[in-house]
Design a protein around this motif. Structure first.
Motif, PDB file in Angstrom:
ATOM      1  N   GLU A 338      -3.659  -2.741 -11.817  1.00 22.81           N
ATOM      2  CA  GLU A 338      -3.921  -3.085 -10.418  1.00 22.81           C
ATOM      3  C   GLU A 338      -2.727  -3.782  -9.808  1.00 22.81           C
ATOM      4  OE1 GLU A 338      -4.987  -5.670  -7.103  1.00 22.81           O
ATOM      5  OE2 GLU A 338      -4.457  -6.327  -9.144  1.00 22.81           O
ATOM      6  N   ALA A 339      -2.055  -4.642 -10.572  1.00 17.86           N
ATOM      7  CA  ALA A 339      -0.890  -5.366 -10.063  1.00 17.86           C
ATOM      8  C   ALA A 339       0.237  -4.391  -9.702  1.00 17.86           C
ATOM      9  CB  ALA A 339      -0.404  -6.375 -11.101  1.00 17.86           C
ATOM     10  N   GLU A 340       0.463  -3.414 -10.580  1.00 23.71           N
ATOM     11  CA  GLU A 340       1.496  -2.417 -10.311  1.00 23.71           C
ATOM     12  C   GLU A 340       1.142  -1.584  -9.089  1.00 23.71           C
ATOM     13  OE1 GLU A 340       3.582   1.497 -12.450  1.00 23.71           O
ATOM     14  OE2 GLU A 340       2.082   0.292 -13.530  1.00 23.71           O
ATOM     15  N   GLY A 341      -0.129  -1.199  -8.987  1.00 25.74           N
ATOM     16  CA  GLY A 341      -0.569  -0.374  -7.865  1.00 25.74           C
ATOM     17  C   GLY A 341      -0.416  -1.072  -6.529  1.00 25.74           C
ATOM     18  N   THR A 342      -0.824  -2.335  -6.451  1.00 28.28           N
ATOM     19  CA  THR A 342      -0.714  -3.070  -5.191  1.00 28.28           C
ATOM     20  C   THR A 342       0.755  -3.305  -4.829  1.00 28.28           C
ATOM     21  OG1 THR A 342      -0.976  -5.143  -6.437  1.00 28.28           O
ATOM     22  CG2 THR A 342      -2.942  -4.206  -5.411  1.00 28.28           C
ATOM     23  N   LYS A 343       1.585  -3.491  -5.838  1.00 27.38           N
ATOM     24  CA  LYS A 343       3.013  -3.693  -5.577  1.00 27.38           C
ATOM     25  C   LYS A 343       3.638  -2.434  -4.983  1.00 27.38           C
ATOM     26  CE  LYS A 343       7.346  -5.050  -7.842  1.00 27.38           C
ATOM     27  NZ  LYS A 343       7.975  -5.460  -9.119  1.00 27.38           N
ATOM     28  N   ILE A 344       3.311  -1.271  -5.568  1.00 26.85           N
ATOM     29  CA  ILE A 344       3.842  -0.008  -5.057  1.00 26.85           C
ATOM     30  C   ILE A 344       3.340   0.237  -3.638  1.00 26.85           C
ATOM     31  CG2 ILE A 344       3.782   2.501  -5.347  1.00 26.85           C
ATOM     32  CD1 ILE A 344       3.646   2.052  -8.361  1.00 26.85           C
ATOM     33  N   ALA A 345       2.036   0.001  -3.415  1.00 27.08           N
ATOM     34  CA  ALA A 345       1.465   0.215  -2.088  1.00 27.08           C
ATOM     35  C   ALA A 345       2.137  -0.673  -1.050  1.00 27.08           C
ATOM     36  CB  ALA A 345      -0.038  -0.038  -2.127  1.00 27.08           C
ATOM     37  N   SER A 346       2.410  -1.930  -1.425  1.00 22.06           N
ATOM     38  CA  SER A 346       3.041  -2.870  -0.497  1.00 22.06           C
ATOM     39  C   SER A 346       4.488  -2.478  -0.207  1.00 22.06           C
ATOM     40  CB  SER A 346       2.981  -4.285  -1.073  1.00 22.06           C
ATOM     41  OG  SER A 346       3.671  -5.210  -0.252  1.00 22.06           O
ATOM     42  N   ASN A 347       5.233  -2.148  -1.257  1.00 23.72           N
ATOM     43  CA  ASN A 347       6.649  -1.814  -1.079  1.00 23.72           C
ATOM     44  C   ASN A 347       6.852  -0.521  -0.305  1.00 23.72           C
ATOM     45  OD1 ASN A 347       7.348  -4.111  -2.505  1.00 23.72           O
ATOM     46  ND2 ASN A 347       7.648  -3.033  -4.451  1.00 23.72           N
ATOM     47  N   GLU A 348       5.938   0.443  -0.516  1.00 22.73           N
ATOM     48  CA  GLU A 348       6.099   1.754   0.110  1.00 22.73           C
ATOM     49  C   GLU A 348       5.228   1.919   1.350  1.00 22.73           C
ATOM     50  OE1 GLU A 348       5.482   4.760  -2.850  1.00 22.73           O
ATOM     51  OE2 GLU A 348       6.998   3.946  -4.216  1.00 22.73           O
ATOM     52  N   HIS A 349       4.517   0.835   1.732  1.00 21.83           N
ATOM     53  CA  HIS A 349       3.643   0.863   2.914  1.00 21.83           C
ATOM     54  C   HIS A 349       2.670   2.044   2.866  1.00 21.83           C
ATOM     55  CE1 HIS A 349       6.087  -2.303   4.685  1.00 21.83           C
ATOM     56  NE2 HIS A 349       7.183  -1.586   4.400  1.00 21.83           N
ATOM     57  N   ARG A 350       1.988   2.149   1.726  1.00 22.62           N
ATOM     58  CA  ARG A 350       1.019   3.228   1.525  1.00 22.62           C
ATOM     59  C   ARG A 350      -0.384   2.652   1.380  1.00 22.62           C
ATOM     60  NH1 ARG A 350       3.162   6.353  -3.616  1.00 22.62           N
ATOM     61  NH2 ARG A 350       1.204   7.492  -3.271  1.00 22.62           N
ATOM     62  N   PRO A 351      -1.387   3.405   1.784  1.00 18.95           N
ATOM     63  CA  PRO A 351      -2.767   2.942   1.563  1.00 18.95           C
ATOM     64  C   PRO A 351      -3.102   2.967   0.074  1.00 18.95           C
ATOM     65  CG  PRO A 351      -2.765   5.164   2.440  1.00 18.95           C
ATOM     66  CD  PRO A 351      -1.331   4.694   2.483  1.00 18.95           C
ATOM     67  N   LEU A 352      -4.182   2.267  -0.286  1.00 20.02           N
ATOM     68  CA  LEU A 352      -4.510   2.059  -1.702  1.00 20.02           C
ATOM     69  C   LEU A 352      -5.985   2.360  -1.959  1.00 20.02           C
ATOM     70  CD1 LEU A 352      -3.724   0.733  -4.532  1.00 20.02           C
ATOM     71  CD2 LEU A 352      -4.509  -1.427  -3.514  1.00 20.02           C
ATOM     72  N   ILE A 353      -6.260   3.038  -3.054  1.00 22.64           N
ATOM     73  CA  ILE A 353      -7.637   3.258  -3.530  1.00 22.64           C
ATOM     74  C   ILE A 353      -7.785   2.552  -4.865  1.00 22.64           C
ATOM     75  CG2 ILE A 353      -9.340   4.939  -4.341  1.00 22.64           C
ATOM     76  CD1 ILE A 353      -8.076   7.007  -2.518  1.00 22.64           C
ATOM     77  N   VAL A 354      -8.780   1.671  -4.981  1.00 23.35           N
ATOM     78  CA  VAL A 354      -9.064   0.991  -6.244  1.00 23.35           C
ATOM     79  C   VAL A 354     -10.467   1.387  -6.674  1.00 23.35           C
ATOM     80  CG1 VAL A 354      -9.152  -1.196  -7.479  1.00 23.35           C
ATOM     81  CG2 VAL A 354      -7.610  -0.947  -5.510  1.00 23.35           C
ATOM     82  N   ASP A 355     -10.556   2.056  -7.804  1.00 25.47           N
ATOM     83  CA  ASP A 355     -11.834   2.553  -8.324  1.00 25.47           C
ATOM     84  C   ASP A 355     -12.243   1.731  -9.541  1.00 25.47           C
ATOM     85  OD1 ASP A 355     -14.030   4.184  -9.036  1.00 25.47           O
ATOM     86  OD2 ASP A 355     -12.763   5.381 -10.364  1.00 25.47           O
ATOM     87  N   PHE A 356     -13.385   1.047  -9.445  1.00 23.99           N
ATOM     88  CA  PHE A 356     -13.921   0.261 -10.560  1.00 23.99           C
ATOM     89  C   PHE A 356     -15.002   1.086 -11.257  1.00 23.99           C
ATOM     90  CE2 PHE A 356     -12.131  -2.849  -7.716  1.00 23.99           C
ATOM     91  CZ  PHE A 356     -11.631  -3.854  -8.537  1.00 23.99           C
ATOM     92  N   GLY A 357     -14.824   1.293 -12.568  1.00 25.12           N
ATOM     93  CA  GLY A 357     -15.797   2.069 -13.323  1.00 25.12           C
ATOM     94  C   GLY A 357     -15.955   1.541 -14.727  1.00 25.12           C
ATOM     95  N   ALA A 358     -16.826   2.188 -15.512  1.00 27.54           N
ATOM     96  CA  ALA A 358     -17.076   1.787 -16.901  1.00 27.54           C
ATOM     97  C   ALA A 358     -17.595   2.994 -17.665  1.00 27.54           C
ATOM     98  CB  ALA A 358     -18.075   0.640 -16.963  1.00 27.54           C
ATOM     99  N   GLU A 359     -17.450   2.947 -18.976  1.00 29.58           N
ATOM    100  CA  GLU A 359     -17.896   4.055 -19.811  1.00 29.58           C
ATOM    101  C   GLU A 359     -19.402   4.269 -19.728  1.00 29.58           C
ATOM    102  OE1 GLU A 359     -16.207   6.308 -21.243  1.00 29.58           O
ATOM    103  OE2 GLU A 359     -14.316   5.396 -20.671  1.00 29.58           O
ATOM    104  N   TRP A 360     -20.165   3.197 -19.500  1.00 30.81           N
ATOM    105  CA  TRP A 360     -21.616   3.320 -19.460  1.00 30.81           C
ATOM    106  C   TRP A 360     -22.128   3.662 -18.063  1.00 30.81           C
ATOM    107  CZ3 TRP A 360     -23.035  -0.149 -15.854  1.00 30.81           C
ATOM    108  CH2 TRP A 360     -22.260  -1.294 -15.692  1.00 30.81           C
TER     109      TRP A 360
END
Length: 444
Positions: A338-360
């Motif tokens: 998540e830290a890497e994703g938000t950093k890339i989104a911020s630096n490149e001014h791109r929107p972000l999708i964060v998907d929270f899931g689990a095996e169950w």
């Protein structure tokens, strides 16, 4: 049951097998909207979930150790001695209500234990134990051994309650316990899915309708003095269906803890046709097995070979077909940090999708299988930075920190941020591709 109706019954039952195990096992969101825990349609509303539970209960009432109880139990609480049709209906309704109360309590308990299940279902040893349990119950359905309470205990419980409305209700509670060993194969499967959903309302509704389905024959016999068909070889068909369901569920659990099997590419349509062919052949063989058990059958000695041949074909065909449906055709490229994703989104001014899931989380897998694999969604989501957070381990402090950051209280959760870092859209349930695509198109 006639020869013409027998294959139809087995075919219908096999469709139920697939519907109960189909990929869209999403659950209700906090607002009360729900996605069924048993079929494709469950991702689009609670109606099919309740219908599937009702049909499951009705089929359970046809098993050899529940079916013979109907006429005897009705006579115990006095419905067949009622002075009017209205009184008979009232007694029968109260009896069924007793059954429903007992099973609903189990459903609520399973739903409240969802958090515990979330953690346990990520443990391979726990999942392996569940798989063994389901395989054992499948074996009992195929005739390896019988599941029933001791006859002395059954007889003692049958005398509890007495005649009248109060007695009918108490006898309903007790009858639920007496029937539990026979309902166990289906009931256990439903309870596991409910526990994974974390939803008390869903658990209550599904278990109540399951109990109502189980109680239908009791109500009909008690109210209208309906003469039930005699038990016979057709009941073996019901047990065959349940056996295949349980075995497929066991294999499904095992597949979910074997990493490589969760990320296979989806085979072509020819694979699905072969799987459907195996299932169809198994249904034909099972039909012949049941027909060979009928009184006066010309070749009763063929029953066992037909049965032994139908079981592996049915399990293999159903499991592979269900797995094929669930495997996504293609995947988005997800980051796991998540830290890497938000950093890339911020630096490149791109929107972000964060998907929270689990095996169950079945609804999370449904999003992956159908929504995120949709060609239109993948094309539009290409301009987003996509991050997937695995929240299977409830005790991971890093995961909990990320969940707190995005105020995640349940799964699935998909958060869509615009290029300025502001939240624009949030989903807490399965959403079809069209709805998700429409939502992200509006995000800059």
């Amino acid at each position: 049951m006639t020869r013409r109706r027998l294959p139809l019954a087995l075919g219908t039952g096999s469709l139920l097998v697939l519907s109960l195990l189909a990929p869209a096992t999403a659950f209700a969101d906090d607002g009360g909207s729900a996605s069924n825990a048993f079929t494709d349609a469950l991702a689009r509303g609670p109606v099919f979930a309740l219908a599937a539970a009702f049909v499951g209960g009705l089929l359970v009432s046809l098993t050899p150790c529940v079916y013979p109880m109907i006429a005897i139990t009705v006579s115990v609480f006095g419905a067949n001695q009622a002075k009017s049709r209205l009184q008979a209906a009232g007694l029968s309704s109260v009896f069924v209500l007793g059954i429903a109360v007992m099973f609903t309590a189990l459903g609520v308990g399973a739903a409240l234990s969802g958090a515990i299940f979330g953690k346990f279902l990520s443990n391979p040893y726990v999942v392996g134990g569940l798989a063994i349990l389901f395989l054992a119950m499948a074996a009992s359905m195929f005739g390896a051994f019988e599941m029933a309470l001791p006859s002395s205990l059954n007889n003692r419980l049958a005398t509890v309650g007495g005649i009248g409305f109060g007695g009918a209700f108490v006898l309903g509670l007790v009858s639920a316990l007496v029937a539990a060993p026979c309902t166990g194969p289906v009931l256990t499967g439903i309870l596991v899915w409910i526990a994974a959903s974390h939803r008390v309302v869903l658990g209550t509704g599904v278990m109540f309708t399951f109990a109502c389905g189980l109680g239908v024959p009791f109500f009909l016999v008690g109210t209208f003095a309906v003469s039930l068909p005699k038990g016979g070889s057709w009941m073996l068909g019901v047990k065959w269906i349940f056996g295949v369901v349980l075995a497929v569920v066991a294999l499904y659990f095992l597949r979910n803890v074997i990493g490589p099997l969760q990320h296979l590419a989806r085979p072509g349509n020819a694979f699905a046709i072969v799987c459907a062919g195996l299932l169809a052949v198994s249904i034909v063989l099972a039909s012949r097995h049941v027909a060979s058990e009928k009184r006066g059958a010309k070749h009763p000695e063929r029953s066992k070979p037909y049965k032994l041949a139908s079981i592996p074909l049915g399990i293999t065909g159903a499991f592979l077909l269900v797995s094929w449906v669930q495997l996504p055709k293609a995947q988005l490229e997800w980051l796991t940090s998540e830290a890497e994703g938000t950093k890339i989104a911020s630096n490149e001014h791109r929107p972000l999708i964060v998907d929270f899931g689990a095996e169950w989380c079945a609804a999370c897998k449904e999003l992956t299988t159908h929504t995120f694999a949709d060609d239109g969604v993948r094309s539009e989501a290409g301009r987003f930075v996509a991050v997937r957070v695995d929240a299977t381990d409830d005790d991971d402090p890093q995961v909990n920190s990320i969940k707190d950051k995005y105020k995640v209280v349940g799964l699935p959760t998909v958060v869509v941020m615009d290029s300025g870092g502001q939240e624009r859209v949030r989903f807490n349930e399965f959403v079809p591709p069209e709805r998700f695509l429409s939502a992200i198109r509006a995000v800059n």
